[in-house]
Structure formats: structure tokens, C-alpha cells
Write a protein that holds these residues in place. Structure first.
Motif, PDB file in Angstrom:
ATOM      1  N   THR A  66      -2.289 -11.857  -2.288  1.00 19.68           N
ATOM      2  CA  THR A  66      -1.137 -11.217  -2.902  1.00 19.68           C
ATOM      3  C   THR A  66      -0.728 -12.048  -4.108  1.00 19.68           C
ATOM      4  O   THR A  66      -0.741 -13.264  -4.037  1.00 19.68           O
ATOM      5  CB  THR A  66       0.042 -11.175  -1.919  1.00 19.68           C
ATOM      6  OG1 THR A  66      -0.467 -10.980  -0.622  1.00 19.68           O
ATOM      7  CG2 THR A  66       0.998 -10.080  -2.290  1.00 19.68           C
ATOM      8  N   GLY A  69      -2.551   3.567  -6.785  1.00 20.02           N
ATOM      9  CA  GLY A  69      -3.882   4.103  -6.522  1.00 20.02           C
ATOM     10  C   GLY A  69      -4.487   4.753  -7.724  1.00 20.02           C
ATOM     11  O   GLY A  69      -3.987   4.650  -8.832  1.00 20.02           O
ATOM     12  N   GLU A 117      -4.013  -1.984  -7.221  1.00 20.75           N
ATOM     13  CA  GLU A 117      -3.797  -0.545  -7.292  1.00 20.75           C
ATOM     14  C   GLU A 117      -4.822   0.211  -6.468  1.00 20.75           C
ATOM     15  O   GLU A 117      -4.504   1.216  -5.843  1.00 20.75           O
ATOM     16  CB  GLU A 117      -3.860  -0.075  -8.749  1.00 20.75           C
ATOM     17  CG  GLU A 117      -2.609  -0.346  -9.533  1.00 20.75           C
ATOM     18  CD  GLU A 117      -1.391   0.344  -8.931  1.00 20.75           C
ATOM     19  OE1 GLU A 117      -1.384   1.586  -8.889  1.00 20.75           O
ATOM     20  OE2 GLU A 117      -0.463  -0.346  -8.488  1.00 20.75           O
ATOM     21  N   TYR A 173       6.328  -7.034   5.367  1.00 25.06           N
ATOM     22  CA  TYR A 173       6.723  -5.767   4.749  1.00 25.06           C
ATOM     23  C   TYR A 173       7.506  -4.857   5.692  1.00 25.06           C
ATOM     24  O   TYR A 173       7.858  -3.744   5.323  1.00 25.06           O
ATOM     25  CB  TYR A 173       5.483  -5.044   4.235  1.00 25.06           C
ATOM     26  CG  TYR A 173       4.724  -5.861   3.225  1.00 25.06           C
ATOM     27  CD1 TYR A 173       5.311  -6.209   2.017  1.00 25.06           C
ATOM     28  CD2 TYR A 173       3.425  -6.293   3.489  1.00 25.06           C
ATOM     29  CE1 TYR A 173       4.624  -6.970   1.091  1.00 25.06           C
ATOM     30  CE2 TYR A 173       2.729  -7.047   2.560  1.00 25.06           C
ATOM     31  CZ  TYR A 173       3.333  -7.389   1.370  1.00 25.06           C
ATOM     32  OH  TYR A 173       2.664  -8.139   0.445  1.00 25.06           O
ATOM     33  N   LYS A 212       1.673  -6.761  -7.149  1.00 19.41           N
ATOM     34  CA  LYS A 212       1.612  -7.077  -5.730  1.00 19.41           C
ATOM     35  C   LYS A 212       0.716  -6.057  -5.069  1.00 19.41           C
ATOM     36  O   LYS A 212       0.836  -4.864  -5.337  1.00 19.41           O
ATOM     37  CB  LYS A 212       3.008  -6.956  -5.109  1.00 19.41           C
ATOM     38  CG  LYS A 212       3.937  -8.069  -5.502  1.00 19.41           C
ATOM     39  CD  LYS A 212       5.211  -7.941  -4.714  1.00 19.41           C
ATOM     40  CE  LYS A 212       6.406  -8.249  -5.579  1.00 19.41           C
ATOM     41  NZ  LYS A 212       7.587  -7.500  -5.237  1.00 19.41           N
ATOM     42  N   SER A 213      -0.135  -6.529  -4.249  1.00 16.06           N
ATOM     43  CA  SER A 213      -0.928  -5.521  -3.550  1.00 16.06           C
ATOM     44  C   SER A 213      -0.144  -4.950  -2.383  1.00 16.06           C
ATOM     45  O   SER A 213      -0.475  -3.908  -1.858  1.00 16.06           O
ATOM     46  CB  SER A 213      -2.268  -6.091  -3.111  1.00 16.06           C
ATOM     47  OG  SER A 213      -2.134  -7.422  -2.733  1.00 16.06           O
ATOM     48  N   GLY A 214       0.909  -5.649  -1.993  1.00 19.23           N
ATOM     49  CA  GLY A 214       1.754  -5.115  -0.943  1.00 19.23           C
ATOM     50  C   GLY A 214       1.014  -4.968   0.377  1.00 19.23           C
ATOM     51  O   GLY A 214       0.049  -5.675   0.641  1.00 19.23           O
ATOM     52  N   PHE A 215       1.489  -4.044   1.127  1.00 16.64           N
ATOM     53  CA  PHE A 215       0.883  -3.865   2.441  1.00 16.64           C
ATOM     54  C   PHE A 215      -0.535  -3.356   2.308  1.00 16.64           C
ATOM     55  O   PHE A 215      -0.815  -2.434   1.557  1.00 16.64           O
ATOM     56  CB  PHE A 215       1.703  -2.884   3.274  1.00 16.64           C
ATOM     57  CG  PHE A 215       1.034  -2.538   4.573  1.00 16.64           C
ATOM     58  CD1 PHE A 215       1.086  -3.415   5.641  1.00 16.64           C
ATOM     59  CD2 PHE A 215       0.351  -1.343   4.702  1.00 16.64           C
ATOM     60  CE1 PHE A 215       0.458  -3.100   6.833  1.00 16.64           C
ATOM     61  CE2 PHE A 215      -0.275  -1.027   5.904  1.00 16.64           C
ATOM     62  CZ  PHE A 215      -0.217  -1.907   6.963  1.00 16.64           C
ATOM     63  N   GLN A 216      -1.422  -3.958   3.022  1.00 13.85           N
ATOM     64  CA  GLN A 216      -2.798  -3.496   3.037  1.00 13.85           C
ATOM     65  C   GLN A 216      -3.192  -3.207   4.470  1.00 13.85           C
ATOM     66  O   GLN A 216      -3.144  -4.102   5.326  1.00 13.85           O
ATOM     67  CB  GLN A 216      -3.722  -4.568   2.470  1.00 13.85           C
ATOM     68  CG  GLN A 216      -3.472  -4.834   1.014  1.00 13.85           C
ATOM     69  CD  GLN A 216      -4.687  -4.479   0.180  1.00 13.85           C
ATOM     70  OE1 GLN A 216      -5.662  -5.183   0.149  1.00 13.85           O
ATOM     71  NE2 GLN A 216      -4.603  -3.351  -0.485  1.00 13.85           N
ATOM     72  N   GLY A 265      -6.273  -0.884  -3.984  1.00 16.78           N
ATOM     73  CA  GLY A 265      -6.188  -1.276  -2.577  1.00 16.78           C
ATOM     74  C   GLY A 265      -7.519  -1.755  -2.045  1.00 16.78           C
ATOM     75  O   GLY A 265      -7.925  -1.375  -0.951  1.00 16.78           O
ATOM     76  N   ARG A 299       0.681   3.957  -1.232  1.00 13.42           N
ATOM     77  CA  ARG A 299      -0.638   3.491  -1.676  1.00 13.42           C
ATOM     78  C   ARG A 299      -1.741   4.247  -0.988  1.00 13.42           C
ATOM     79  O   ARG A 299      -1.544   4.856   0.066  1.00 13.42           O
ATOM     80  CB  ARG A 299      -0.803   2.008  -1.357  1.00 13.42           C
ATOM     81  CG  ARG A 299       0.201   1.119  -2.050  1.00 13.42           C
ATOM     82  CD  ARG A 299      -0.187  -0.335  -1.872  1.00 13.42           C
ATOM     83  NE  ARG A 299       0.678  -1.194  -2.662  1.00 13.42           N
ATOM     84  CZ  ARG A 299       1.860  -1.638  -2.238  1.00 13.42           C
ATOM     85  NH1 ARG A 299       2.303  -1.296  -1.043  1.00 13.42           N
ATOM     86  NH2 ARG A 299       2.586  -2.412  -3.008  1.00 13.42           N
ATOM     87  N   ILE A 300      -2.874   4.164  -1.620  1.00 17.19           N
ATOM     88  CA  ILE A 300      -4.042   4.755  -0.988  1.00 17.19           C
ATOM     89  C   ILE A 300      -5.110   3.697  -0.867  1.00 17.19           C
ATOM     90  O   ILE A 300      -5.242   2.819  -1.712  1.00 17.19           O
ATOM     91  CB  ILE A 300      -4.551   5.978  -1.779  1.00 17.19           C
ATOM     92  CG1 ILE A 300      -5.695   6.634  -1.031  1.00 17.19           C
ATOM     93  CG2 ILE A 300      -4.950   5.588  -3.188  1.00 17.19           C
ATOM     94  CD1 ILE A 300      -5.992   8.033  -1.474  1.00 17.19           C
ATOM     95  N   GLN A 301      -5.830   3.763   0.219  1.00 17.79           N
ATOM     96  CA  GLN A 301      -6.918   2.812   0.429  1.00 17.79           C
ATOM     97  C   GLN A 301      -8.144   3.578   0.864  1.00 17.79           C
ATOM     98  O   GLN A 301      -8.040   4.566   1.594  1.00 17.79           O
ATOM     99  CB  GLN A 301      -6.527   1.845   1.550  1.00 17.79           C
ATOM    100  CG  GLN A 301      -5.985   0.535   1.075  1.00 17.79           C
ATOM    101  CD  GLN A 301      -5.584  -0.316   2.254  1.00 17.79           C
ATOM    102  OE1 GLN A 301      -4.469  -0.225   2.747  1.00 17.79           O
ATOM    103  NE2 GLN A 301      -6.521  -1.133   2.727  1.00 17.79           N
ATOM    104  N   GLN A 349       5.172   1.978   2.234  1.00 18.90           N
ATOM    105  CA  GLN A 349       5.843   0.714   2.503  1.00 18.90           C
ATOM    106  C   GLN A 349       7.188   0.707   1.786  1.00 18.90           C
ATOM    107  O   GLN A 349       7.293   1.140   0.649  1.00 18.90           O
ATOM    108  CB  GLN A 349       4.965  -0.425   1.982  1.00 18.90           C
ATOM    109  CG  GLN A 349       5.638  -1.773   1.989  1.00 18.90           C
ATOM    110  CD  GLN A 349       5.013  -2.692   0.958  1.00 18.90           C
ATOM    111  OE1 GLN A 349       3.818  -2.638   0.726  1.00 18.90           O
ATOM    112  NE2 GLN A 349       5.824  -3.525   0.336  1.00 18.90           N
ATOM    113  N   ARG A 391      -6.878 -10.250   5.059  1.00 17.95           N
ATOM    114  CA  ARG A 391      -6.117  -9.558   4.021  1.00 17.95           C
ATOM    115  C   ARG A 391      -6.350 -10.160   2.637  1.00 17.95           C
ATOM    116  O   ARG A 391      -6.385 -11.371   2.445  1.00 17.95           O
ATOM    117  CB  ARG A 391      -4.642  -9.649   4.387  1.00 17.95           C
ATOM    118  CG  ARG A 391      -3.712  -8.982   3.424  1.00 17.95           C
ATOM    119  CD  ARG A 391      -2.418  -8.726   4.137  1.00 17.95           C
ATOM    120  NE  ARG A 391      -2.639  -7.841   5.287  1.00 17.95           N
ATOM    121  CZ  ARG A 391      -2.358  -8.158   6.543  1.00 17.95           C
ATOM    122  NH1 ARG A 391      -1.869  -9.329   6.839  1.00 17.95           N
ATOM    123  NH2 ARG A 391      -2.578  -7.292   7.511  1.00 17.95           N
TER     124      ARG A 391
END
Ligand SMILES: [Zn+2]
Lengths: 272, 110
Positions: free
Chosen positions: A271, B109, A182, B76, A254-258, A184, B31-33, B45, A268
Motif C-alpha cells: 500500500t 479499475g 487501480e 479498512y 492507495k490500493s485500499g482493500f484487496q 487491483g 474496486r474491481i479485481q 470499501q 497482500r
């Protein structure tokens, strides 16, 4: 609950007597308390009233003569600390209804200690003496807030992470995966069993994520009971409710796209 | 945020998921990073490949006054990447232009 509303002289006396009486009272109705806070409140209230009867009845509630206030305040505060601490829910409900009879049969000291104060006091005593009650009182878990501290400039420590995972009855690994996905980011447990997360996070933010975790993976989606078991079946997690028996699949973590941030070389995160 | 949790449980959710040919669940994950310092990055995504992401990013950049790009990811697919915390913005915008319904959006997030 400020010192100003009290008549310190009365309070001191009352205090001593009260603790004794309350202890007795506590011992007596210990059993029934566990189930029903309301009942407890009533009993306590009567107990409190009895005690008040024992006290000097000369001074009337209306009079706000505080003779030796200045001198005794310190003692008072020293003697009172627990009262301020805990807040319980049951007390509020019964509070108003009981106020009435109290005013009726007890006179003087009633005004010195408000009903709420007395009630708070006894509840704190009850809790002190019966720590196990804290759990029974609220079926929902009382979760301590996450202890979140900055470590250096770009890391955050989540000190009671394991505690919280335990409170929620979930595997730390599962909670960890969720948190990191969550947020990220990446992180791991350090030697002191605290979670070190990369990035800066406020306690509030961590709390938000925890709340979402609880909603999705802890409380039953049907009846909201926290008494659930998370089971993995083939590749999907199911939330099995102990209270209502419902069973439903929950989203896999799932962390999905990072996005690649910072050093491009950084690989990365995993996952799940 | 967690609006999807307010929805009643859909017994056919799994079936819907299975039917979707997408890598994941047919949801748009926002999402936020954190980047270095106070900087953040928003990723989107799961937008359908039928849409022209390049066009979308162009209007997003304009709308939110931020930079952005489209990243091609082997797993993805095309992912939208915007600078800053654009989660609110992108949610509103996607629903406004009708690219996604609000119950398809999944915001992650803190
Ligand atoms: Zn249930």
C-alpha cells in the motif's frame, strides 16, 4: 484519398515539380510555422497554388478524363504514402476558406488533387523535415497508445510503459503504483523494461486508467495545462502548475482493500 | 467513473478528509479485481460502520443476482465483496437507497 480521383499523368508531373517547390517554400517560411499552424496553412496553400500554375493548364478540372490511370496507379501509390499517414488539425480549419480562391485562380489540376490532399501532403512533408515541430504543434502531449499484449494466459505486458511515464514527466514508480492500485493487481518491470501485469487487460482498459492518471496527476486541475510538477510534501503529493501557478493536493495512491484471490497464501500487495 | 474529476476543486477537501475518523477519506471506494480467467470481483470499501453490512449484502445479492460476502478487515473495516463486475450496479443501488451520494463514490479499475 483514393487513387481514383486523380489523374495519374498530371499527378506524376505535379509531384515532381511540387516537391521541389515545396522544399523551397518550406525553407522560406520555416520560422513562422512553429508558432501558428494557421499561417502555415495559408502560406502552404499559396505555395501549392503557385505550383499548380506551373502545370499544364490544358485539361480542365471538371473533366474526369483519366487516360492512363491503370498503368500509373502503382507508381502513384508508391509515391504518395506519406500523404495518407498524418492528420493535422490546422488544415481542416483553413481548408474551406482556401478552397474558394484556389478554384478561382487555378484551374485544371485543382480537381485532380483536392485541396485537402495537397494540404495533407505538405503538412506531412513539413513534419518529416522538422520533426521537432510535432511537439510544438500540440501543446498537449501526443501520447502514443499503450502497447498492451497478453503474455501467456494470465499476464499482460505493457511494453511502452516507461516511454509513457517519460512522456508524462512522471516517475515510473508513481505511475506504476497508480496502475497497479487501480487495476487491483500486481506487476513489475521485467528485464526488457516492459511492465508485466498480473491479469488480462485490454489496451483499452489500460488506456482508461492512464487517462484517469493524467486527469488526476498530470494536467492542472485549474487550467488543464499539462505543464505541471508533482511534488511530495511531507506525505501528500501536490500538483504545481507551471502555467497558471496553481497548486493543489492530489489524492494519494492507495490500493485500499484487496480481496484475496487465487492462492490464499499470496500476501497482500503493498500500500502506498 | 471519473466524474469526481469534473468537480471543481474544493479548497476544503483536505479539511473534510481530516475531520473524518475513517481510515480514509470518507469516500466509498468501489474496486474491481480480476480473479482467475474472466472472473472478477467487486469490492466496496468505506461504507459507514453504522450500516448493517450483512443486510446490505443480502439485498445486493438478490438485486444483482450474484454472490457476495462481508469481510472484516483490520484496517479498512467491513468490506463488501461481490462476485462479478458489479460496479455499475452497486453505484446505482447505493445512490438509490440513499446510502451514499454519487459524489462520495469513487470507482476504481479499468
Ligand atoms: Zn494551471
Amino acid at each position: 484519398m483514393d487513387g481514383e480521383d486523380f489523374d495519374p499523368t498530371l499527378l506524376k508531373k505535379k509531384k515532381k515539380k511540387k516537391t521541389f517547390d515545396l522544399d523551397a517554400a518550406l525553407g522560406l517560411d520555416d520560422g513562422s510555422k512553429k508558432e501558428e499552424t494557421k499561417e502555415v496553412a495559408n502560406e502552404d496553400a499559396t505555395a501549392a497554388n503557385e505550383i499548380d500554375d506551373n502545370l499544364d493548364l490544358e485539361s480542365f478540372g471538371k473533366k474526369k478524363k483519366k487516360k492512363k490511370k491503370a498503368i500509373n496507379l502503382d507508381d502513384l501509390e508508391g509515391a504518395l504514402p506519406k500523404v495518407e499517414g498524418e492528420e493535422t488539425q490546422g488544415e481542416e480549419k483553413t481548408g474551406e476558406s482556401m478552397d474558394a480562391d484556389e478554384g478561382a485562380d487555378v484551374d485544371a489540376p485543382a480537381a485532380d488533387y483536392t485541396y485537402d490532399e495537397l494540404l495533407k501532403r505538405i503538412f506531412s512533408i513539413i513534419l518529416d523535415k522538422n520533426p521537432e515541430m510535432a511537439a510544438g504543434r500540440k501543446p498537449k502531449f501526443v501520447m502514443r497508445p499503450p502497447q498492451v499484449l497478453r503474455v501467456g494466459t494470465k499476464k499482460t505486458s505493457f511494453a511502452n510503459f516507461l516511454d509513457i511515464a517519460r512522456t508524462l514527466h512522471r516517475l515510473p514508480k508513481h505511475l506504476l503504483d497508480f496502475l497497479l492500485a487501480e487495476l487491483g493487481t500486481s506487476g513489475s518491470l521485467d528485464g526488457n523494461q516492459q511492465l508485466i501485469i498480473k491479469g488480462r487487460f485490454q489496451p483499452k482498459q489500460i488506456e482508461n486508467v492512464l487517462r484517469r492518471y493524467i486527469k488526476e496527476y498530470v494536467t492542472c486541475h485549474t487550467c488543464r495545462s499539462p505543464e505541471t510538477i508533482l511534488q511530495k510534501d511531507t506525505r501528500i503529493f501536490f500538483l504545481q502548475c507551471e502555467s497558471c501557478g496553481s497548486r493543489c493536493s492530489v489524492a494519494s495512491i492507495k490500493s485500499g482493500f484487496q480481496a484475496v484471490t487465487g492462492k490464499r497464501a499470496a500476501i497482500r500487495a503493498k500500500t502506498t | 467513473m471519473s466524474i469526481q474529476n469534473l468537480n471543481t476543486f474544493d479548497p476544503f477537501a483536505d479539511a473534510i478528509k481530516g475531520a473524518d475518523d475513517d481510515v480514509q477519506d470518507g469516500l466509498v471506494h468501489i474496486r474491481i479485481q480480476q480473479r482467475n480467467g474472466r472472473k472478477t470481483l467487486t469490492t466496496v470499501q468505506g461504507l459507514s460502520a453504522e450500516y448493517d453490512l450483512k443486510k446490505i449484502v443480502r439485498s445486493c445479492k438478490k438485486e444483482f443476482a450474484c454472490n457476495g460476502t462481508v469481510i472484516e478487515h483490520p484496517e479498512y473495516g467491513e468490506v463488501l465483496q461481490l462476485q462479478g463486475d458489479q460496479r455499475e450496479n452497486i453505484c446505482q443501488w447505493l445512490t438509490k437507497v440513499g446510502l451514499a451520494k454519487s459524489d462520495q463514490l469513487k470507482v476504481h479499475g479499468f
